[in-house]
Design a protein around this motif. Structure first.
Motif, PDB file in Angstrom:
ATOM      1  N   VAL A   1       8.330  -8.424  -3.809  1.00 11.16           N
ATOM      2  CA  VAL A   1       7.256  -7.493  -3.450  1.00 11.16           C
ATOM      3  C   VAL A   1       7.485  -6.943  -2.047  1.00 11.16           C
ATOM      4  O   VAL A   1       7.332  -5.741  -1.794  1.00 11.16           O
ATOM      5  CB  VAL A   1       5.885  -8.192  -3.522  1.00 11.16           C
ATOM      6  CG1 VAL A   1       4.782  -7.249  -3.050  1.00 11.16           C
ATOM      7  CG2 VAL A   1       5.606  -8.673  -4.942  1.00 11.16           C
ATOM      8  N   PHE A   2       7.885  -7.819  -1.125  1.00  9.35           N
ATOM      9  CA  PHE A   2       8.085  -7.419   0.262  1.00  9.35           C
ATOM     10  C   PHE A   2       9.459  -6.791   0.489  1.00  9.35           C
ATOM     11  O   PHE A   2       9.719  -6.223   1.550  1.00  9.35           O
ATOM     12  CB  PHE A   2       7.889  -8.628   1.179  1.00  9.35           C
ATOM     13  CG  PHE A   2       6.514  -9.227   1.078  1.00  9.35           C
ATOM     14  CD1 PHE A   2       5.405  -8.528   1.535  1.00  9.35           C
ATOM     15  CD2 PHE A   2       6.317 -10.468   0.491  1.00  9.35           C
ATOM     16  CE1 PHE A   2       4.129  -9.062   1.435  1.00  9.35           C
ATOM     17  CE2 PHE A   2       5.047 -11.011   0.388  1.00  9.35           C
ATOM     18  CZ  PHE A   2       3.945 -10.307   0.856  1.00  9.35           C
ATOM     19  N   GLU A   3      10.316  -6.892  -0.513  1.00  8.09           N
ATOM     20  CA  GLU A   3      11.624  -6.231  -0.449  1.00  8.09           C
ATOM     21  C   GLU A   3      11.619  -4.876  -1.148  1.00  8.09           C
ATOM     22  O   GLU A   3      12.651  -4.216  -1.231  1.00  8.09           O
ATOM     23  CB  GLU A   3      12.689  -7.133  -1.086  1.00  8.09           C
ATOM     24  CG  GLU A   3      12.965  -8.398  -0.293  1.00  8.09           C
ATOM     25  CD  GLU A   3      13.995  -9.292  -0.948  1.00  8.09           C
ATOM     26  OE1 GLU A   3      14.754  -9.957  -0.218  1.00  8.09           O
ATOM     27  OE2 GLU A   3      14.046  -9.336  -2.198  1.00  8.09           O
TER      28      GLU A   3
ATOM     29  N   ILE B   1       4.680  -0.652   0.436  1.00  2.00           N
ATOM     30  CA  ILE B   1       3.333  -1.179   0.287  1.00  2.00           C
ATOM     31  C   ILE B   1       2.639  -1.180   1.650  1.00  2.00           C
ATOM     32  O   ILE B   1       3.287  -0.993   2.689  1.00  2.00           O
ATOM     33  CB  ILE B   1       3.325  -2.620  -0.279  1.00  2.00           C
ATOM     34  CG1 ILE B   1       4.070  -3.566   0.679  1.00  2.00           C
ATOM     35  CG2 ILE B   1       3.920  -2.667  -1.676  1.00  2.00           C
ATOM     36  CD1 ILE B   1       3.959  -5.041   0.305  1.00  2.00           C
ATOM     37  N   THR B   2       1.329  -1.383   1.622  1.00  4.04           N
ATOM     38  CA  THR B   2       0.573  -1.662   2.838  1.00  4.04           C
ATOM     39  C   THR B   2       0.095  -3.098   2.739  1.00  4.04           C
ATOM     40  O   THR B   2      -0.528  -3.484   1.743  1.00  4.04           O
ATOM     41  CB  THR B   2      -0.634  -0.719   2.973  1.00  4.04           C
ATOM     42  OG1 THR B   2      -0.176   0.632   2.985  1.00  4.04           O
ATOM     43  CG2 THR B   2      -1.398  -1.007   4.258  1.00  4.04           C
TER      44      THR B   2
ATOM     45  N   PRO C   1      -0.813  -1.458  -3.187  1.00  7.52           N
ATOM     46  CA  PRO C   1       0.486  -1.139  -3.796  1.00  7.52           C
ATOM     47  C   PRO C   1       0.853   0.336  -3.679  1.00  7.52           C
ATOM     48  O   PRO C   1      -0.017   1.212  -3.601  1.00  7.52           O
ATOM     49  CB  PRO C   1       0.297  -1.548  -5.263  1.00  7.52           C
ATOM     50  CG  PRO C   1      -1.170  -1.488  -5.489  1.00  7.52           C
ATOM     51  CD  PRO C   1      -1.832  -1.789  -4.188  1.00  7.52           C
ATOM     52  N   LYS C   2       2.153   0.577  -3.630  1.00  7.76           N
ATOM     53  CA  LYS C   2       2.764   1.906  -3.767  1.00  7.76           C
ATOM     54  C   LYS C   2       2.362   2.905  -2.680  1.00  7.76           C
ATOM     55  O   LYS C   2       2.539   4.101  -2.839  1.00  7.76           O
ATOM     56  CB  LYS C   2       2.447   2.490  -5.153  1.00  7.76           C
ATOM     57  CG  LYS C   2       2.989   1.631  -6.291  1.00  7.76           C
ATOM     58  CD  LYS C   2       2.695   2.240  -7.651  1.00  7.76           C
ATOM     59  CE  LYS C   2       3.264   1.360  -8.763  1.00  7.76           C
ATOM     60  NZ  LYS C   2       2.998   1.914 -10.106  1.00  7.76           N
ATOM     61  N   ARG C   3       1.838   2.418  -1.570  1.00 12.45           N
ATOM     62  CA  ARG C   3       1.456   3.304  -0.474  1.00 12.45           C
ATOM     63  C   ARG C   3       1.698   2.600   0.864  1.00 12.45           C
ATOM     64  O   ARG C   3       1.360   1.421   1.008  1.00 12.45           O
ATOM     65  CB  ARG C   3      -0.027   3.693  -0.555  1.00 12.45           C
ATOM     66  CG  ARG C   3      -0.411   4.429  -1.812  1.00 12.45           C
ATOM     67  CD  ARG C   3      -1.903   4.681  -1.864  1.00 12.45           C
ATOM     68  NE  ARG C   3      -2.347   5.593  -0.802  1.00 12.45           N
ATOM     69  CZ  ARG C   3      -3.622   5.913  -0.596  1.00 12.45           C
ATOM     70  NH1 ARG C   3      -4.569   5.392  -1.367  1.00 12.45           N
ATOM     71  NH2 ARG C   3      -3.950   6.757   0.363  1.00 12.45           N
TER      72      ARG C   3
ATOM     73  N   THR D   1      10.132  -1.137   3.949  1.00  8.35           N
ATOM     74  CA  THR D   1       9.437  -1.280   2.665  1.00  8.35           C
ATOM     75  C   THR D   1       7.922  -1.220   2.818  1.00  8.35           C
ATOM     76  O   THR D   1       7.188  -1.667   1.934  1.00  8.35           O
ATOM     77  CB  THR D   1       9.836  -2.590   1.950  1.00  8.35           C
ATOM     78  OG1 THR D   1       9.604  -3.699   2.831  1.00  8.35           O
ATOM     79  CG2 THR D   1      11.295  -2.558   1.541  1.00  8.35           C
ATOM     80  N   GLY D   2       7.447  -0.665   3.920  1.00 10.52           N
ATOM     81  CA  GLY D   2       6.012  -0.484   4.067  1.00 10.52           C
ATOM     82  C   GLY D   2       5.501  -0.794   5.454  1.00 10.52           C
ATOM     83  O   GLY D   2       6.270  -0.959   6.405  1.00 10.52           O
TER      84      GLY D   2
END
Length: 233
Positions: free
Chosen positions: A67-69, A78-79, A139-141, A218-219
């Motif tokens: 998720v963090f990668e 992600i935020t 997610p996704k932002r 990645t965010g």
């Protein structure tokens, strides 16, 4: 049972004081951090074990590293509302006090002094740990502080009044309301520092972000205050 809980809560308080004594001033007090990291969020966490070692340990154990990668269905970016070691360790100690005897606590402290929190983290139920972490992810932002909407939050006699802001559905499905608010400066309303707050739809608690706009490949991480405890939202 009261004596058991009293002993552990005293230990918790002393532990928190010791941890707070080592606090990085710019991370907690000013809202500033080393803002740009040319690494994934995962590598950023690994580079700062003082704040993130328990998050890394839990995420590795329950399979959330990707998720963090940026490799999961939650998106390439992600935020993350960052839950630090202070928040995790406080919850782990409180939970242990509720579920174990004083003899078990003393034995654990004697045998595993330097690895106490690692042991407690490894014992945390995987589904519970996953829910805590995913409830901190939009997610996704990748949303910067300045992109969150201005709002206000007033609570009187148990009644909450909210204006502005925006509801976000987290990766766990939980809904959090986030809003920003500007302090007054030199007597001018809205001319001061910009703050970011989170209000839980479940617990109704308000939490404040301590450090904003920690950028990775990645965010973006917005780190919660050290006083935040898992379960506050």
């Amino acid at each position: 049972m009261k004596n058991i809980r009293h002993s552990l809560y005293l230990f918790l308080a002393l532990s928190f004081v010791l941890l707070s004594g080592c606090t990085k001033y710019d991370f907690v007090e000013t809202g500033r951090a080393n803002g740009n990291h040319n690494t994934t969020m995962w590598e950023y966490f690994k580079s700062d074990p003082y704040n993130w070692s328990l998050l890394v340990r839990l995420s590795s154990r329950i399979g959330l590293q990707d998720v963090f990668e940026g490799k999961s269905s939650y998106g390439k970016e992600i935020t993350f509302l960052g839950i630090t070691n202070h928040s995790i360790s406080r919850y782990l100690l409180k939970k242990y006090a509720e579920d174990h005897s004083e003899d078990e606590l003393n034995r654990l402290k004697q045998e595993k002094q330097d690895a106490l929190f690692d042991i407690l983290a490894d014992d945390l139920d995987a589904n519970e740990a996953k829910a805590f972490i995913l409830s901190s992810i939009i997610p996704k932002r990748a949303i910067t502080l300045e992109e969150f909407k201005l709002g206000s939050f007033i609570e009187q006699n148990g009644v909450q009044e909210r204006t502005g802001g925006e509801n976000y559905t987290m990766a766990s499905g939980k809904v959090l309301w986030l809003y920003t608010f500007k302090d007054a400066y030199a007597g001018v309303p809205g001319a001061g520092r910009l703050h970011l707050y989170i209000v839980s739809s479940d617990t109704k608690k308000k939490s404040e972000i301590a450090s904003h706009n920690i950028r990775t490949t990645t965010g973006i991480v917005h780190s919660l205050q050290y006083s935040f405890t898992l379960g506050d939202f």
